[in-house]
Motif scaffolding. Structure first.
Motif, PDB file in Angstrom:
ATOM      1  N   SER A 115      69.059  10.598  43.423  1.00 52.96           N
ATOM      2  CA  SER A 115      69.666  11.753  42.760  1.00 52.96           C
ATOM      3  C   SER A 115      68.641  12.853  42.526  1.00 52.96           C
ATOM      4  O   SER A 115      68.971  14.050  42.583  1.00 52.96           O
ATOM      5  CB  SER A 115      70.299  11.324  41.434  1.00 52.96           C
ATOM      6  N   ARG A 116      67.392  12.462  42.284  1.00 55.29           N
ATOM      7  CA  ARG A 116      66.334  13.444  42.056  1.00 55.29           C
ATOM      8  C   ARG A 116      66.083  14.258  43.316  1.00 55.29           C
ATOM      9  O   ARG A 116      66.020  15.491  43.279  1.00 55.29           O
ATOM     10  CB  ARG A 116      65.077  12.707  41.615  1.00 55.29           C
ATOM     11  N   PHE A 117      65.966  13.566  44.447  1.00 52.05           N
ATOM     12  CA  PHE A 117      65.660  14.279  45.678  1.00 52.05           C
ATOM     13  C   PHE A 117      66.859  15.049  46.203  1.00 52.05           C
ATOM     14  O   PHE A 117      66.689  16.083  46.866  1.00 52.05           O
ATOM     15  CB  PHE A 117      65.127  13.297  46.734  1.00 52.05           C
ATOM     16  N   ASP A 118      68.058  14.596  45.906  1.00 49.10           N
ATOM     17  CA  ASP A 118      69.232  15.403  46.247  1.00 49.10           C
ATOM     18  C   ASP A 118      69.216  16.716  45.483  1.00 49.10           C
ATOM     19  O   ASP A 118      69.528  17.780  46.025  1.00 49.10           O
ATOM     20  CB  ASP A 118      70.507  14.622  45.914  1.00 49.10           C
ATOM     21  N   ALA A 119      68.841  16.669  44.199  1.00 49.60           N
ATOM     22  CA  ALA A 119      68.764  17.885  43.397  1.00 49.60           C
ATOM     23  C   ALA A 119      67.645  18.794  43.905  1.00 49.60           C
ATOM     24  O   ALA A 119      67.813  20.023  43.966  1.00 49.60           O
ATOM     25  CB  ALA A 119      68.532  17.528  41.934  1.00 49.60           C
TER      26      ALA A 119
END
Length: 385
Positions: free
Chosen positions: A327-331
Motif C-alpha cells: 500500500s505504501r508503494f502504491d501511494a
C-alpha cells in the motif's frame, strides 16, 4: 491520612512512584514516552517560501543530538514525557553560551518547581535544587511543556486527576498478591469438638499458618483430634476479581488515549478501525499529534521566538504513519505520477540516499499547459476545445 496528591484512593496511596507499580500505567506511559522519544526531529529554514532542512542550526544540535551533557536526545525526551504523564509539566533550565544561544536544557523535577503569575502576566519559577537551596528564575530562562491546564500556568497531572481509577487498580493488584501469598485461597475455617483455651487457639492458628500458607501452600495437611478444615465458599470469580482488573486496564488506557492492543490487551478492539494498521494510524492521529503540537509550540515559544523567525522545528511522524509495503508503494507511485513527490523525496521517506536525476517532478500529459493564439488551454485535443 494524605498521600502525595491528597486523600487515599481505594485504600491506596496514589503518587507518581506508586502509580508506576500498576502495569497498565507503566505500559501506557512507557508507550507515550518512547513514541515521542523516537520521532526524528527536523529543523527547517524557510527561504523564499520554500522549506529546506537545516542541520547546521544550533537548535538541531541541542534537540536532536545532545540536550544536556549526561542524557541523549532519546533519554531526555523520554524523561520529559514521563514527567508530563505523571505530573502534567516538564521544565528545563536554559544554559546559554556567550552569544545567547541555548546550549543545554537541564531537566528539573516538576515537584521542585513552584510557579506564579506576576502582575504583568509573565510567569516566575521558584526552583528548589537537590541540595535544598532555592532560586527564583524568570520565564525567559525556563523551557516549559505543559499538559492540559485549567489556569494556563500549570498542567493537570493525569495521575492526580484520576487517582481513584488508579487507586482501584492498585487495590485489586494488591488483593491478588495477598491472595496468592496465602495459597491462592481466601481462607477457611478449622472446626474441632470441645473447647480450647485462648493459648491453645493462638498456638493452633500460628502453627497452621506457618505450615500451610505462603511458600508452604499446597502441602498435605495432617489433622488430629477430630479437627476439620472447611474452606470458605467465596472465590475470586465470585467476587468478579478478574473482571475488575480487566476493566481497570480499559479505564487507564482511556486516561492516556492508548488503544488496548498496544498495551497487550487484545480482548476488545477500538472504533478506530478493524485492522492493526488502521488502529496504529488512529493512535498517531488522535493520541500522539496533540502531544507533538504541545512540544512544537513550546519549542517555538521558549527557544525560537527571539531567534530567526524563518526556522521551524517539526517532529517527523511519517515513519509511524507508513502502512504495509504494497500500500505504501502504491501511494508513492500515484504521488510521483501526479507530480506530488519526486523520486528522491520518496527515497528519503524510505531512508534511502538520493539518486542522480531523482529531483524531477512529473506532470501528467492531460495537465500540461498549452498556449495557442494567445489563449491558454489544458492538455486537451483540438476537437474537444
Amino acid at each position: 491520612m494524605t498521600g502525595v496528591y491528597g486523600l487515599k484512593a481505594a485504600g491506596m496511596y496514589v503518587s507518581p512512584s506508586t502509580a508506576l507499580q500498576c502495569s497498565a500505567v507503566f505500559a501506557c506511559i512507557g508507550l507515550l514516552s518512547e513514541s515521542i522519544a523516537q520521532l526524528p526531529l527536523k529543523v527547517y529554514r524557510v527561504v523564499d517560501g520554500e522549506r529546506r532542512e537545516d542541520k547546521t542550526h544550533w537548535i538541531y544540535e541541542l534537540l536532536a543530538r545532545r540536550p544536556c551533557s549526561w542524557l541523549t536526545s532519546f533519554n531526555w525526551r523520554e524523561l520529559a514525557m514521563m514527567c508530563l504523564c505523571l505530573r502534567g509539566d516538564f521544565y528545563a533550565y536554559k544554559v546559554r553560551d556567550n552569544s545567547g544561544c541555548v546550549r543545554e536544557l537541564l531537566p528539573l523535577l516538576p515537584g521542585a518547581i513552584a510557579v506564579r503569575q506576576l502582575d504583568n502576566w509573565e510567569l516566575q519559577y521558584m526552583v528548589t535544587f537537590s541540595n535544598g537551596t532555592s532560586k527564583t528564575v524568570p520565564q525567559s530562562e525556563i523551557f516549559h511543556v505543559m499538559y492540559r491546564s485549567v489556569d494556563g500556568v500549570r498542567g493537570l497531572s493525569p495521575i492526580a486527576s484520576e487517582r481513584q481509577t488508579i487507586g482501584l487498580a492498585l487495590a485489586a493488584q494488591e488483593h491478588g498478591a495477598t491472595t496468592f501469598s496465602n495459597g491462592a485461597k481466601p481462607g477457611g475455617v478449622l472446626s474441632l469438638p470441645g473447647t480450647l483455651t485462648q493459648e491453645a487457639l493462638d498456638r493452633l492458628k500460628n502453627d497452621w499458618q506457618s505450615a500451610y500458607s505462603g511458600e508452604n501452600a499446597g502441602n498435605t495437611a495432617i489433622l488430629e483430634q477430630g479437627i476439620e478444615f472447611k474452606p470458605l465458599s467465596m472465590t475470586n470469580a465470585d467476587a468478579q476479581y478478574l473482571e475488575t482488573r480487566r476493566f481497570q486496564v480499559e479505564e487507564i488506557a482511556r486516561i492516556f488515549g492508548i488503544p488496548l492492543f498496544m498495551i497487550q490487551s487484545t480482548e476488545k478492539t477500538t472504533s478506530w478501525g478493524s485492522g492493526i494498521e488502521q488502529m496504529s494510524m488512529g493512535y498517531v492521529r488522535y493520541t500522539l499529534l496533540p502531544w507533538i503540537r504541545r512540544w512544537e509550540g513550546a519549542i517555538w515559544r521558549d527557544l525560537l521566538s527571539e531567534d530567526d523567525p524563518n526556522i521551524q522545528v517539526k517532529f517527523n511522524v511519517e515513519g509511524l504513519q507508513r502502512g504495509a509495503l504494497q500500500s505504501r508503494f502504491d501511494a508513492y507511485q500515484k504521488g510521483i505520477n501526479m507530480g506530488i513527490y519526486s523520486p528522491n523525496e520518496v527515497r528519503e521517506l524510505e531512508n534511502m540516499n538520493p539518486r542522480e536525476g531523482g529531483d524531477i517532478y512529473l506532470t501528467p500529459m492531460n495537465m500540461n499547459i498549452q498556449e495557442r493564439n494567445g489563449e491558454v488551454f489544458g492538455g486537451q485535443r483540438d476537437s474537444d476545445i
